[in-house]
Design a protein around this motif. Structure first.
Motif: not given
Length: 82
Positions: A17-29
């Motif tokens: 929500i905060e970063n408007r991130a994708t699932v892929r970006a969240a998984a990497r993070q």
């Protein structure tokens, strides 16, 4: 990142929500798989935090609607050598 699954699901949702991130970006993070992120957000989160689920669902639907555009941009960069 193992341990409390509910806490992980909440942290993932807040990050997206905060970063408007994708699932892929969240998984990497968070160092987990995309399927784990998806399962946490779509199956586990609604069971214990419905309002947060509804917020993250909006971001995920927006990302899904835009993914064909991102794919075109990536292809353009690939063939133009950018």
């Amino acid at each position: 990142m193992k341990g409390n699954i509910e806490e992980r699901a909440c942290r993932l949702a807040l990050y997206i929500i905060e970063n408007r991130a994708t699932v892929r970006a969240a998984a990497r993070q968070f160092g987990i798989s995309k399927s784990t992120v998806h399962k946490d957000l779509s199956e586990r989160l609604p069971a214990f935090n419905r309002p947060l689920y509804l917020q993250v669902k909006g971001v995920l639907e927006e990302n899904k609607a835009e993914r064909h555009i991102r794919g075109g941009i990536a292809t353009r960069k690939k063939y133009k050598g950018i």
